[in-house]
Design an enzyme around this catalytic site. Sequence first.
Site, short mmCIF file in Angstrom:
data_model
loop_
_atom_site.label_atom_id
_atom_site.label_comp_id
_atom_site.label_asym_id
_atom_site.label_seq_id
_atom_site.Cartn_x
_atom_site.Cartn_y
_atom_site.Cartn_z
N ASP A 8 94.53 6.36 66.30
CA ASP A 8 95.35 6.50 65.20
C ASP A 8 96.90 6.14 65.92
O ASP A 8 97.13 6.68 67.00
CB ASP A 8 95.32 7.77 64.90
CG ASP A 8 94.18 8.17 64.16
OD1 ASP A 8 93.17 7.43 64.09
OD2 ASP A 8 93.77 9.43 63.69
N ASP A 130 88.51 10.85 50.64
CA ASP A 130 88.84 11.98 51.45
C ASP A 130 88.45 13.45 50.23
O ASP A 130 88.92 12.94 49.18
CB ASP A 130 90.18 12.14 51.82
CG ASP A 130 90.50 10.89 52.86
OD1 ASP A 130 89.76 10.57 53.39
OD2 ASP A 130 91.84 10.60 52.82
#
Length: 238
Positions: A8, A130
Amino acid sequence: MLVIPAVDMKNKKCVQLIQGNPDKKHVELDNPPEIAKKWVSEGAEMLHLVDLDGALDGKRVNDEFIEDIIKTSGVPVQIGGGIRSIEDAVYLIEKGAEKVIIGTVAVENPEIIRELSKKIGSEKIMVSLDAKDGKVVIKGWKEKTKYTPVEIGKILEEMGAGSILFTNVDSEGLLNGINIEPTKELVDNLKIPIVASGGVTTIDDLLKFKKIGVYGVVVGSAIYKNLINLKDAIEAVK
């Protein structure tokens, strides 16, 4: 089952956030391409890249690193973060990404997946779902929809999504283990591969995911904080 390390990126550094909060980091390291190479040297067969600047601000500032990792890592790369248009997705596939990960825009407008699949093929499209408290959340987990992951997953599958990346936000980045049920519901109800993410802290967690039939699991904080040895994890789920 694949164990897929997360790289990330934020402000040109490799980070791991707690609960997706840009102000709370477990980890902050320089030189993301070197980190990517380290995971490949430990046996990773795929990498999961996220452009957090793109995801949070809609600005893509890590393209140089992303292209470097695609060129030099030697393994397929799936990329998400700030892909808000068909043009963004096509650009990354042309640069050599194996898959593009589309989030909020696919939930708000599933038709974009149909259009995109005509351009790059379903197998290149991963949709990120999500969920928090059993409902899909969008816009960096800030906005809750009224839909369950299975409801939206079925629509996206029909539209041409090739796979789903499912994150259980209740577990993400907290390092306190996983709740397997929401992922199992998706695996049981959809035909396309499911990649799980969020909350993995032990090899036992990975084996639970393997048992329910997921295609892969993205691991982040646990490998950066040495709770899991990547080599051992890959060996354990073979």
